[in-house]
Design an enzyme around this catalytic site. Structure first.
Site, PDB file in Angstrom:
ATOM      1  CB  SER A 252      -1.011   0.015   1.300  1.00 24.12           C
ATOM      2  OG  SER A 252      -0.154   0.310   2.302  1.00 24.12           O
ATOM      3  CG  ASP A 253       1.111   5.936  -1.268  1.00 23.29           C
ATOM      4  OD1 ASP A 253       2.275   6.139  -0.539  1.00 23.29           O
ATOM      5  OD2 ASP A 253       0.763   6.836  -2.064  1.00 23.29           O
ATOM      6  CG  PHE A 254       3.319   6.142   4.922  1.00 26.79           C
ATOM      7  CD1 PHE A 254       4.154   5.348   5.491  1.00 26.79           C
ATOM      8  CD2 PHE A 254       2.498   6.928   5.830  1.00 26.79           C
ATOM      9  CE1 PHE A 254       4.537   5.552   6.903  1.00 26.79           C
ATOM     10  CE2 PHE A 254       2.925   6.739   7.276  1.00 26.79           C
ATOM     11  CZ  PHE A 254       3.894   6.290   7.623  1.00 26.79           C
ATOM     12  N   GLY A 255      -0.053   4.058   4.538  1.00 28.57           N
ATOM     13  CA  GLY A 255      -1.096   4.302   5.258  1.00 28.57           C
ATOM     14  C   GLY A 255      -2.610   4.156   4.353  1.00 28.57           C
TER      15      GLY A 255
END
Ligand SMILES: *[C@@H]1O[C@H](CO)[C@@H](O)[C@H](O)[C@H]1NC(C)=O
Ligand SMILES: *[C@@H]1O[C@H](CO)[C@@H](O)[C@H](O)[C@H]1NC(C)=O
Ligand SMILES: *[C@@H]1O[C@H](CO)[C@@H](O)[C@H](O)[C@H]1NC(C)=O
Ligand SMILES: *[C@@H]1O[C@H](CO)[C@@H](O)[C@H](O)[C@H]1NC(C)=O
Ligand SMILES: *[C@@H]1O[C@H](CO)[C@@H](O)[C@H](O)[C@H]1NC(C)=O
Ligand SMILES: *[C@@H]1O[C@H](CO)[C@@H](O)[C@H](O)[C@H]1NC(C)=O
Ligand SMILES: *[C@@H]1O[C@H](CO)[C@@H](O)[C@H](O)[C@H]1NC(C)=O
Ligand SMILES: *[C@@H]1O[C@H](CO)[C@@H](O)[C@H](O)[C@H]1NC(C)=O
Ligand SMILES: *[C@@H]1O[C@H](CO)[C@@H](O)[C@H](O)[C@H]1NC(C)=O
Ligand SMILES: *[C@@H]1O[C@H](CO)[C@@H](O)[C@H](O)[C@H]1NC(C)=O
Ligand SMILES: *[C@@H]1O[C@H](CO)[C@@H](O)[C@H](O)[C@H]1NC(C)=O
Length: 743
Positions: A252-255
């Site tokens: 995933s992208d951050f968060g």
């Protein structure tokens, strides 16, 4: 009839009752078989807890879990579109967008090799990039990480980047999959893209990265058609895993895995999370820094109650570990040490070369190249260091107010702190010392009625003026306008009113507003510099004095009016906390120049445009197309999509008085219904001495010549005649021809 109408809902019910979509397991195709077999052998020795552990980035930032007892080291990752981020002693490279603007595959490759070398030296396993979203709207904040406005160019750049980084045994990460074309409201907008446009424009460059063997994918923050990109069974499951047959791992992208989406994300094909959980449709962390995957997580409880199968967890682990084997990271990989000095003179030289070969010369009324002997008057806040005293000539600007000093590249989480930076003024001073000339600097834009400077210019025969302006850009927000900051336009106009030889140099992350000064008779040269990295001033000086003959081309269109663009970010978008805000990709296939062509809009400077200090002519267009009786249709997962079906050649000759490089471009006018008038399908870089001529060859693949057939869900060769346009830009077409295919 009756039977059918009963059966359809019955099947539909059966599917939903048996649970959500579950992505297919990796099957080792496309050259991954050996790595997958090794991964299966290792993962079979792991406990469930260990398998869950390697699917998360826990507090051991920046690492995705290890299994020490089995010798599996886990994966250290680094961000970066301009070099290895978050580490001292990393080079600040020109932006990815500059690499694309070079239209030079070899240079894109060498840029990636160098970034890969620096990552490896520091023991980093995974280097984020290439960013292959499309520059759909001109102010898009992350455009500096991307490869411009055209899917073909972006795909070619993506493939070179993947091959270059992975040649060093470092995993490359294609991102942000998919539809992350604006920063405004990126966690609560849904990018709504029709099926044909998705395949022909937005998936296209990701497909080239997969074809080049990319090890990992980063799924995006935004939604696609109302479902988060990281849990979307269509974009992640069907498109990436079924159609492109992606064998690597998805992070995933951050968060980007929001609360409540843990199960859907795992089942749709997200294998790893980076960062903790966010609340849906907001910019807020769930209190307490909760990780969605890992041994003690929602994912673990979903495995316990059967909503995520253990075979999906196995597949996650297989994909992650097989990438580790595929890149040879099981063998003597350097230990993580971000302090290792990865700098070298070789990389500095390469950065200078990429810089000079990515500066686009847009206008030149005989001002450039500058003679070695002119007196130079330099203006603009971007020509020197930050007037407010930031330690580096570029400020770390999350805010557009901090728009001072030499612009090295886009800002935000992937920003590399430059080890040093050469400003334009410093480089000009070195040049002036070597040539016994004089250079004067005036960097305060608010002092643009500088009478003393103007008097001096009036009294200096043959003086030339340079105005260096910028408009910063960053992850996290989009540019609301494309105009030079800090009264840049006023500075340019003031200087041009007093100096008949004024060169404007501008820096940003994409299109710029040139409309108030580009036609001014005293603005006799314009250079689009993008973000040049640590050697910025030297790269500019090389072009200004003709040490390097410019060859770069615009990877986007520069419009006269903001409204001329097909799409702009919607700055009014606010979080609702309950649902997505829709961003409709209504322009469909007509991104950038395709829109200007279709609607007959005259741009200031078109896609693919760029001048040289010499001239080139084109002759002898030749087209050979397959004479076989072809299957008209190829399914999305066909292995024939990259087969060559037509070959176009043309002679390019340097007809001027200076050696230089030309970038011939091939555009196809497809007979398919609704196709763009022209779509880029080939380009090359041809270095030529004076009077030298070379035959350039373009190979057209099945995918290049097909349209995405939504009815059959595959690539179809249209009936009719293809138009071939070869030229020096999307509008400067020099030769045309046609061909047909048999089917
Ligand atoms: C999980 O991975 C971390 C590193 O990310 C490591 O420190 C820890 O020991 C691992 N736990 C298990 C159970 O292997
Ligand atoms: C989004 O909706 C359009 C229109 O129905 C469809 O063509 C496209 O495939 C959908 N994309 C996804 C990811 O569901
Ligand atoms: C199973 O666990 C997941 C994650 O905690 C939860 O979202 C889901 O509602 C549970 N399902 C059942 C049937 O218990
Ligand atoms: C990391 O690299 C630096 C610079 O080379 C060196 O001084 C330091 O000792 C290294 N640290 C470790 C733990 O090896
Ligand atoms: C404007 O520039 C002149 C000449 O460089 C300088 O003397 C003057 O102090 C500047 N004015 C301001 C307000 O900075
Ligand atoms: C452009 O936007 C910036 C903020 O990003 C603002 O400061 C500036 O005034 C705007 N310029 C114009 C000409 O609207
Ligand atoms: C161009 O520069 C000259 C000074 O060299 C000036 O006299 C003239 O007015 C300028 N032209 C315009 C249109 O500003
Ligand atoms: C440039 O700025 C002018 C004045 O604000 C505006 O009318 C025009 O639309 C802008 N052009 C672009 C391409 O941003
Ligand atoms: C949305 O969430 C934010 C942050 O949690 C909160 O401040 C705001 O009141 C919420 N808005 C609505 C309409 O619920
Ligand atoms: C393509 O997908 C179809 C349908 O899922 C499958 O039967 C076929 O084997 C796949 N072909 C390849 C080359 O993977
Ligand atoms: C191209 O330029 C060369 C060198 O000036 C010249 O000999 C040739 O005739 C030109 N060809 C065309 C097609 O204009």
């Amino acid at each position: 009839m009756l039977l059918a109408s009963l059966l359809v809902p019955a099947i539909f019910c059966a599917n939903t009752a048996s649970g959500a979509y579950v992505v297919p397991v990796a099957d080792g195709s496309g050259g991954w078989a050996d790595a997958l077999a090794k991964a299966k052998a290792l993962v079979s020795q792991m406990t469930l807890e260990e398998k869950l552990n390697i699917t998360q980035q826990n507090n051991d930032f920046p690492r995705v879990g290890e299994v020490n007892r089995l010798g599996y080291t886990g994966l250290f990752y680094a961000d970066g579109a301009e070099g290895v981020r978050g580490a001292p002693y990393s080079s600040a490279f020109p932006m990815a967008l500059n690499g694309a603007g070079s239209f030079d595959r070899d240079l894109m490759y060498r840029r990636a090799v160098a970034i890969g070398q620096e990552a490896r030296a520091k023991g980093i396993n995974v280097q984020f990039g290439p960013g292959v979203n499309i520059l759909r709207s001109p102010g898009a904040g992350r455009a500096f990480k991307y490869n411009g406005a055209d899917p073909y160019l972006s795909g070619q750049a993506a493939a070179e980047h993947v091959k270059g980084v992975q040649s060093q045994g470092v995993m490359s990460t294609m991102r942000h999959y998919i539809g992350n074309e604006q920063e405004t409201g990126r966690r609560w907008t849904s990018s709504n893209i029709d099926d044909r446009t998705a395949h022909e424009v937005y998936i296209w460059p990701f497909q080239d990265a997969v074809h080049a063997g990319v090890a990992s994918t980063m799924c995006a923050y935004n939604g696609v058609n109302g479902s988060y990109a990281c849990s979307n069974p269509t974009s992640l499951g069907k498109w990436l895993h079924e159609e492109l047959k992606f064998q690597g791992w998805v992070m995933s992208d951050f968060g980007a895995i929001v609360q409540g989406q843990e199960v859907n994300s795992a089942n749709a094909g997200t294998d790893t999370v980076i960062g903790a959980t966010f609340t849906a449709y907001t910019d807020d962390f769930v209190q307490g820094f909760v990780y969605p995957f890992g041994p003690d997580s929602v994912l673990a409880s979903a495995v316990a109650n059967g909503t995520v199968s253990e075979s999906r967890i196995d597949d996650m682990a297989h994909r992650i570990v097989s990438a580790w084997y595929k890149l040879g990271q099981d063998k003597e990989y350097p230990k993580l040490n971000t302090s290792v000095n990865a700098l070298s003179q070789e990389h500095n030289d390469l950065i200078r070369e990429i810089g000079s070969k990515s500066i686009v010369l847009l206008k030149n009324d005989d001002l450039l190249p500058l003679s070695g002997t002119q007196s130079l008057y330099v203006f603009g806040q971007a020509a020197s260091v930050d007037l407010y005293g930031a330690p580096y000539p570029v400020s770390f600007a999350f805010s557009p107010d901090q728009d001072m000093g030499t612009f090295l590249g886009g800002q935000g989480s992937s920003y590399v702190t430059a080890p040093y930076a050469i400003t334009l003024f410093q480089a000009l001073q070195s040049h002036a010392r070597a040539h016994s000339t004089q250079v004067f600097g005036y960097f305060d834009n608010f002092n643009h009625t500088n009478q003393a400077a103007y008097a001096a210019i009036a009294n200096t025969a043959g003086a030339a003026c340079l105005v260096d302006v910028r408009h910063t850009c960053s992850e996290g927000y989009d540019r609301e306008n494309l105009t030079a900051s800090w009264e840049g336009d006023e500075t340019i106009l003031s200087v041009a009113s007093q100096c008949s030889n004024t060169a404007v140099i501008y820096s940003s992350c994409g299109p710029f507003n040139v409309s108030s000064w580009s036609d001014h008779p005293n603005v006799t040269a314009i250079l689009d510099a993008g973000g040049l990295g640590q050697e910025a001033g030297n790269s500019l000086v090389d072009v200004l004095f003709g040490v390097v003959n410019p060859s770069a081309r615009l990877p986007y269109t520069i419009a006269h009016k903001l409204e001329d663009y097909p799409a702009l970010p919607d700055f009014e978008i606010q979080p609702l906390n309950t649902s997505f805000q829709d961003v409709e990709y209504t322009e469909g296939l007509f991104v950038d120049y395709r829109w200007f062509d279709k609607n007959g809009i005259e741009p200031a400077f078109e896609f693919g445009f760029g001048l040289s200090y010499t001239t080139f002519n084109y002759s002898n267009l030749n087209i050979q197309s397959s004479t076989a009786n072809l299957n008209q249709y190829a399914p999305a997962n066909s292995t024939e999509l990259y087969d060559c079906l037509a070959l176009v050649t043309i002679d390019v000759c340097n007809s001027g008085n200076l050696a230089g490089s030309e970038i011939p471009q091939l555009y196809i006018g497809s007979p398919a219904d609704g196709a763009p008038i022209k779509a880029l399908r080939g380009f090359d870089t041809v270095g030529l001495d004076v009077r030298a001529k070379k035959k350039v060859e373009f190979q057209l693949t099945r995918r290049d010549l097909s349209f995405w057939d939504t009815y059959n869900a595959g690539w179809t060769l249209p009936d009719g005649e293809y138009k071939v346009y070869v030229g020096a830009s999307s509008r400067d077409i020099r030769e045309t021809g046609t061909f047909s295919l048999l089917h």
